[in-house]
Design an enzyme around this catalytic site. Structure first.
Site, PDB file in Angstrom:
ATOM      1  CB  CYS A  51      -0.882  -0.037   1.251  1.00  0.00           C
ATOM      2  SG  CYS A  51      -1.684   1.531   1.611  1.00  0.00           S
ATOM      3  CE1 TYR A 180      -5.545   2.502  -4.717  1.00  0.00           C
ATOM      4  CE2 TYR A 180      -3.884   4.239  -4.735  1.00  0.00           C
ATOM      5  CZ  TYR A 180      -4.278   2.955  -4.397  1.00  0.00           C
ATOM      6  OH  TYR A 180      -3.411   2.108  -3.745  1.00  0.00           O
TER       7      TYR A 180
HETATM    8  N1  LIG Z   1      -6.520   7.798   3.849  1.00  0.00           N
HETATM    9  C1  LIG Z   1      -5.915   6.596   4.099  1.00  0.00           C
HETATM   10  C2  LIG Z   1      -6.062   5.662   2.910  1.00  0.00           C
HETATM   11  C3  LIG Z   1      -5.516   4.305   3.201  1.00  0.00           C
HETATM   12  C4  LIG Z   1      -5.990   3.264   2.164  1.00  0.00           C
HETATM   13  O1  LIG Z   1      -6.904   3.509   1.375  1.00  0.00           O
HETATM   14  N2  LIG Z   1      -5.371   2.072   2.200  1.00  0.00           N
HETATM   15  C5  LIG Z   1      -5.781   1.006   1.310  1.00  0.00           C
HETATM   16  C6  LIG Z   1      -4.616   0.210   0.804  1.00  0.00           C
HETATM   17  S1  LIG Z   1      -3.661   1.020  -0.393  1.00  0.00           S
HETATM   18  C7  LIG Z   1      -6.613   0.000   2.064  1.00  0.00           C
HETATM   19  O2  LIG Z   1      -6.304  -0.350   3.180  1.00  0.00           O
HETATM   20  N3  LIG Z   1      -7.681  -0.524   1.450  1.00  0.00           N
HETATM   21  C8  LIG Z   1      -8.528  -1.510   2.042  1.00  0.00           C
HETATM   22  C9  LIG Z   1      -9.716  -1.869   1.216  1.00  0.00           C
HETATM   23  O3  LIG Z   1      -9.850  -1.349   0.108  1.00  0.00           O
HETATM   24  O4  LIG Z   1     -10.488  -2.706   1.664  1.00  0.00           O
HETATM   25  C10 LIG Z   1      -4.468   6.905   4.434  1.00  0.00           C
HETATM   26  O5  LIG Z   1      -3.811   7.667   3.694  1.00  0.00           O
HETATM   27  O6  LIG Z   1      -3.998   6.417   5.446  1.00  0.00           O
END
Ligand SMILES: N[C@@H](CCC(=O)N[C@@H](CS)C(=O)NCC(=O)O)C(=O)O
Length: 313
Positions: A51, A180
């Protein structure tokens, strides 16, 4: 709402991806003025090596030499509908959780949004402090200086803050989140808009990095590291998986050597794991890549000399 979205709850009526707000926004403070005073050994980071948002926090933990101060565990890069998990080989030594969702429910029992990494966890109070990477890196940059962090490393220097914030804001909209917005768009219109904004921003960044060595001021700052985690994934993932294919980073005169220079900073290469990165995106996003085939390429040499010493810094 379009029905074929990879992330239906974060897709608007036009087919644009709209990222959910991070839920937990408490702060660890050096002076203990919050409920979360900086202490050695008290906090834990849950990350995925795949990530880009979690990657920021790993880079700050590394650069600030916080490995013995803040512990870390890594989730399985491949996710199913149950979300991030600690499958065999990816155990959670702190709480023995099987899923990252357990950490969210321990903090808020009826949490029902998307469970994301990174997570900053308080072992003492048994709850999430913060799950917003942009805030976690600010804490790592300064809050732990009195309890073992390397104080000589300053990634958000006072005189540069305004400019760093300004650069971060458009880099976030058009590049970090922009890839994204290309990949998760469910209408041609939404994709075209994100794509044009992304490549306009990359051209602008390439121009800027032809005139100066780093994004802001004469030193590496938070702005560079926030850009880095997107650039390093770009050619391996975003070009094909998210259809960001006008140009690759290797095609840019300045972005490519700049990316190599950042990659070659001490400790950074060990935070980059292309096996996790590629398997995560290509296997997890089943709507985008239904057969789950992981591409073998590209072959990229991040260790080639970058030649950026010649630039004013
Ligand atoms: N705003 C958050 C975004 C974090 C985020 O979107 N992480 C993604 C991975 S790249 C995630 O955990 N996604 C889980 C999912 O889609 O279920 C940050 O910057 O900490």
């Amino acid at each position: 709402m379009p029905s074929r979205a990879q992330v239906p709850n974060e897709t608007d009526r036009r087919g644009s991806f709209v990222r959910q707000e991070s839920r937990f926004r408490q702060w660890v403070t050096a002076d203990g003025s919050s409920d979360y005073p900086a202490e050695r050994g008290r906090y834990h980071l849950y990350v995925s090596l795949a990530c880009p948002w979690a990657h920021r926090t790993m880079i700050f933990r590394k650069l600030k030499k916080l490995e013995d101060v803040i512990s870390l565990s890594i989730v399985d890069p491949v996710r199913d509908e149950r979300g991030w998990a600690f499958h065999e080989g990816f155990e959670d030594p702190v709480n023995g959780f099987r899923f990252l969702a357990d950490a969210y429910r321990a903090t808020e029992p009826d949490f029902d949004l998307r469970v994301t990494v990174p997570v900053l966890w308080d072992k003492q109070r048994g709850r999430i402090v913060n799950n917003e990477s942009s805030e976690i890196i600010r804490m790592l940059n300064s809050a732990f200086d009195g309890v073992g962090a390397d104080e000589s490393v300053e990634l958000y220097p006072e005189p540069l803050r305004e400019e760093i914030d300004r650069v971060n804001s458009w880099v976030y909209d058009n590049v970090n989140n922009g890839v994204y917005r290309c990949g998760f768009a469910t209408s041609q219109e939404a994709y075209d808009e994100a794509f044009d904004a992304l490549f306009k921003a990359l051209d602008k960044l390439d121009g800027r990095l032809g005139r100066q060595r780093y994004l802001v001021g004469s030193q590496l700052t938070e702005a560079d590291w926030r850009l880095f985690t997107t650039l390093v994934r770009f050619d391996a993932v975003y070009v094909t998986h998210f259809k960001c294919n006008l140009k690759r980073i290797v095609d840019y005169e300045n972005l490519w050597p700049y990316l190599r220079e950042l990659y070659q900073q001490p400790g950074i290469a060990e935070t980059v794991n292309f096996d996790h990165i590629k398997r995560h995106y290509f296997i997890t996003h089943t709507r985008l890549n239904p057969c789950g085939i992981v591409p073998k390429g590209p072959a990229l040499d991040f260790t080639a000399p970058h030649g950026r010493e010649r630039l004013p810094s």
